[in-house]
Design an enzyme around this catalytic site. Structure first.
Site, PDB file in Angstrom:
ATOM      1  CE  LYS A 125      11.832 -10.873   3.173  1.00 59.97           C
ATOM      2  NZ  LYS A 125      10.985 -10.019   1.917  1.00 59.97           N
ATOM      3  CG  ASP A 165      10.029  -7.214   3.723  1.00 58.87           C
ATOM      4  OD1 ASP A 165       9.248  -7.718   2.919  1.00 58.87           O
ATOM      5  OD2 ASP A 165       9.610  -7.319   4.856  1.00 58.87           O
TER       6      ASP A 165
HETATM    7  P1  NDP Z   1       6.656  -1.154   5.193  1.00 56.39           P
HETATM    8  O1  NDP Z   1       7.638  -0.966   6.341  1.00 56.39           O
HETATM    9  O2  NDP Z   1       6.888   0.044   3.972  1.00 56.39           O
HETATM   10  O3  NDP Z   1       4.989  -0.862   5.435  1.00 56.39           O
HETATM   11  C1  NDP Z   1       4.504  -1.782   6.298  1.00 56.39           C
HETATM   12  C2  NDP Z   1       3.298  -1.460   6.817  1.00 56.39           C
HETATM   13  O4  NDP Z   1       2.616  -2.455   7.599  1.00 56.39           O
HETATM   14  C3  NDP Z   1       3.204  -0.096   7.895  1.00 56.39           C
HETATM   15  O5  NDP Z   1       2.228   0.663   7.630  1.00 56.39           O
HETATM   16  C4  NDP Z   1       3.453  -0.902   9.108  1.00 56.39           C
HETATM   17  O6  NDP Z   1       2.978   0.211  10.087  1.00 56.39           O
HETATM   18  C5  NDP Z   1       2.420  -1.784   8.926  1.00 56.39           C
HETATM   19  N1  NDP Z   1       2.951  -3.188  10.031  1.00 56.39           N
HETATM   20  C6  NDP Z   1       4.173  -3.695   9.901  1.00 56.39           C
HETATM   21  N2  NDP Z   1       4.294  -4.675  11.052  1.00 56.39           N
HETATM   22  C7  NDP Z   1       2.898  -4.619  11.473  1.00 56.39           C
HETATM   23  C8  NDP Z   1       2.424  -5.201  12.545  1.00 56.39           C
HETATM   24  N3  NDP Z   1       3.023  -6.258  13.005  1.00 56.39           N
HETATM   25  N4  NDP Z   1       1.194  -5.104  12.824  1.00 56.39           N
HETATM   26  C9  NDP Z   1       0.376  -3.996  12.298  1.00 56.39           C
HETATM   27  N5  NDP Z   1       1.082  -3.277  10.879  1.00 56.39           N
HETATM   28  C10 NDP Z   1       2.157  -3.541  10.808  1.00 56.39           C
HETATM   29  O7  NDP Z   1       6.813  -2.461   4.385  1.00 56.39           O
HETATM   30  P2  NDP Z   1       6.383  -3.174   2.917  1.00 56.39           P
HETATM   31  O8  NDP Z   1       5.044  -2.174   2.594  1.00 56.39           O
HETATM   32  O9  NDP Z   1       7.283  -2.913   2.203  1.00 56.39           O
HETATM   33  O10 NDP Z   1       5.657  -4.371   3.178  1.00 56.39           O
HETATM   34  C11 NDP Z   1       4.600  -4.673   3.745  1.00 56.39           C
HETATM   35  C12 NDP Z   1       4.380  -6.266   3.395  1.00 56.39           C
HETATM   36  O11 NDP Z   1       4.603  -6.401   1.927  1.00 56.39           O
HETATM   37  C13 NDP Z   1       5.183  -7.223   4.134  1.00 56.39           C
HETATM   38  O12 NDP Z   1       4.582  -8.500   4.285  1.00 56.39           O
HETATM   39  C14 NDP Z   1       6.388  -7.407   3.199  1.00 56.39           C
HETATM   40  O13 NDP Z   1       7.108  -8.512   3.342  1.00 56.39           O
HETATM   41  C15 NDP Z   1       5.609  -7.485   1.842  1.00 56.39           C
HETATM   42  N6  NDP Z   1       6.258  -7.381   0.516  1.00 56.39           N
HETATM   43  C16 NDP Z   1       6.992  -6.318   0.236  1.00 56.39           C
HETATM   44  C17 NDP Z   1       7.772  -5.949  -0.743  1.00 56.39           C
HETATM   45  C18 NDP Z   1       8.230  -4.877  -1.100  1.00 56.39           C
HETATM   46  O14 NDP Z   1       8.820  -4.709  -2.379  1.00 56.39           O
HETATM   47  N7  NDP Z   1       8.459  -3.864  -0.346  1.00 56.39           N
HETATM   48  C19 NDP Z   1       7.506  -7.174  -1.754  1.00 56.39           C
HETATM   49  C20 NDP Z   1       6.858  -8.441  -1.658  1.00 56.39           C
HETATM   50  C21 NDP Z   1       6.197  -8.398  -0.255  1.00 56.39           C
HETATM   51  P3  NDP Z   1       3.975   0.964  11.192  1.00 56.39           P
HETATM   52  O15 NDP Z   1       4.399   2.024   9.775  1.00 56.39           O
HETATM   53  O16 NDP Z   1       3.319   1.472  12.175  1.00 56.39           O
HETATM   54  O17 NDP Z   1       5.183   0.207  11.559  1.00 56.39           O
END
Ligand code: NDP
Length: 450
Positions: A125, A165
């Site tokens: 990672k 991510d």
């Molecule tokens: P994105 O950046 O596309 O979206 C993340 C979302 O979560 C946004 O809506 C963001 O809001 C919100 N967010 C992030 N940090 C915070 C926080 N500290 N408090 C509140 N809201 C928060 O990321 P992904 O959708 O790709 O990833 C989401 C989760 O899924 C993570 O845990 C990631 O590790 C996991 N994941 C992702 C994979 C992938 O293929 N993308 C694979 C496996 C797991 P804002 O826009 O306001 O920041």
């Protein structure tokens, strides 16, 4: 058991101030206790001590120039955790909260998740404490180029293959790949999540969200239940949340919430997916803009959340999918979900439920899909992208989607059978952790002390 306490104590000393990493290690070690008891070779070969220490950790300076001509400096990371099963594989996170402990927790989880997919991939990672919010496209490009100026020497199609991510989507992967290609003068399959115009796989964008919903379907099948007509709570408004919502709709369910770091939308008639995509994917906007089109929806700003949790989980629903970030669903949230009759919890994000929330789900016999299993569809499809790149083939959307469904069913079956084997039939945390651990540990033993 003493080995868990000892391991955590040693980690606190050797790797101080990494609370999320200790939490992830503790979660795995507690689950694998029965197999450690049963098979002395794991102790003899110091498997635990070797597993919790990454094979390699790279930290580097990322200097870049903003649009005002000011020099900015961020900290970059790549933790190459374990390559027993294949090249390191795992995403890059760009978020101001990134530090060594966060990257190590994610890398550690990734090792077992990747093992569970049954595909030949190790775990890693990376990322940076860079905040993409409010940055211009040119600033994002300069940051990505500077990040790759160091990262390129550590990665390669058979060494380490990063993906996206939080904060790293198609745009960032494009800039990172462009700089890699310029530096090495090769068109390698060195990153996944690429555009389908130049080597990306169909379904990679959708894979984590779709996969989590396919996993939810397996849980519902186990209970002779059906996803169609279910009310669903989704947190997040990024890649995972959007495509979980899309798949829920395709299967006849009704997602009524989504959230970003600013607040939560609750929309009784169902989240308007096209609008959500427009706000988040096209305009990089904020969720409160949803009200400009749907004034009948409710928006709760983060400042108004309950003191000890997230407001998404306070609504009534059958199925909850936390898809935003770590520790976003607390014990109080879990209590609220149970009181409101929610029977299924499926983690789209990595470690979104606190340990006490998970304990509550398990005590109450809730069907709970841990992220390690339920969100593995993203990395699995990344591996399918690697396979297509290596063989210079291109599979259709339907071909990849069929493979993804198959992989998610296998992950569920593997976790369930392992839980049954160890006499905890409904505990998929234990099942997923032991199933992943066993593959990695056995491969490590076969490869000797390296
Ligand atoms: P994105 O950046 O596309 O979206 C993340 C979302 O979560 C946004 O809506 C963001 O809001 C919100 N967010 C992030 N940090 C915070 C926080 N500290 N408090 C509140 N809201 C928060 O990321 P992904 O959708 O790709 O990833 C989401 C989760 O899924 C993570 O845990 C990631 O590790 C996991 N994941 C992702 C994979 C992938 O293929 N993308 C694979 C496996 C797991 P804002 O826009 O306001 O920041």
């Amino acid at each position: 058991m003493a080995f868990i306490k000892d391991t955590i104590e040693q980690l606190k000393f050797s790797s101080p101030a990494q609370s999320e990493f200790y939490q992830a290690v503790e979660d795995v070690l507690e689950s694998i206790e029965p197999i450690i008891e049963e098979r002395p070779k794991y102790r003899e070969q110091a498997i635990i001590q070797r597993l919790v220490e990454p094979e390699r950790q790279i930290m580097f300076r990322v200097p870049w120039v903003d649009d005002n001509g000011q020099v900015q400096v961020n900290k970059g990371y790549r933790v190459e955790f374990n390559s027993a099963l294949g090249p390191y594989k795992g995403g890059l996170r760009f978020h101001p909260s990134v530090n060594a402990g966060i990257i190590k927790f994610l890398g550690f989880e990734q090792v077992f998740k990747n093992a569970l997919t049954g595909l030949p991939i190790g775990g890693g990672k990376g990322g940076a404490n860079f905040d993409p919010k409010g940055k211009s496209d040119a600033e994002i490009m300069r940051f990505c180029q500077s990040f790759m100026n160091e990262l390129y020497r550590h990665i390669g199609p058979t060494t380490d293959v990063p993906a996206g991510d939080i904060g790293v989507g198609g745009r960032e992967i494009g800039y990172l790949f462009g700089q890699y290609k310029r530096l090495v003068n090769r068109f390698d399959g060195v990153l996944t999540g690429k555009s389908t115009l130049w080597g990306g796989s169909f379904v990679r964008t959708q894979a984590t969200g779709y996969g989590a919903v396919y996993f939810a379907q397996c849980l519902l099948d186990d209970n002779d239940d059906n996803i169609s007509g279910k009310r669903c709570l989704v947190s997040g408004a990024g890649n995972v949340a959007i495509y979980a919502i899309e798949k829920l709709y395709q299967l006849g369910a009704k997602p009524v919430t989504c959230s970003d770091s600013g607040g939560t939308i609750y929309h009784e008639q169902g989240i308007d997916l096209d609008l959500l995509k427009q706000i988040k994917e096209e305009n990089n906007g904020r969720l409160y803009e949803y009200l400009d089109t749907h004034s009948e929806a409710e928006y709760t700003p983060r400042d108004d959340y309950p003191k000890d949790g997230h407001c998404v989980w306070r609504y009534q629903a059958d199925l909850a999918l936390p898809c935003a970030t770590q520790n976003e669903l607390t014990e109080k949230d879990a209590q609220a979900l149970l009181e409101n009759g929610c029977r299924y919890i499926v983690e789209g994000a990595n470690m979104p439920c606190t340990q006490s929330a998970v304990d509550l789900f398990i005590e109450n016999n809730i069907s709970y899909g841990p992220g390690k299993a339920a969100n593995a569809g993203g990395v699995a499809t990344s591996q399918l992208e690697m396979a297509q790149n290596a063989s210079m083939q291109r599979w259709t959307f339907d071909e990849v989607d069929t493979k993804l469904q198959h992989i998610m069913r296998n992950i569920h079956r593997d976790a369930k059978r392992t839980a049954e084997e160890f006499n905890h039939p409904s505990n998929l945390v234990l099942g997923a952790n032991i199933a992943g651990f066993r593959k990695v540990a056995d491969a490590m033993i076969q490869q000797g002390v390296v």
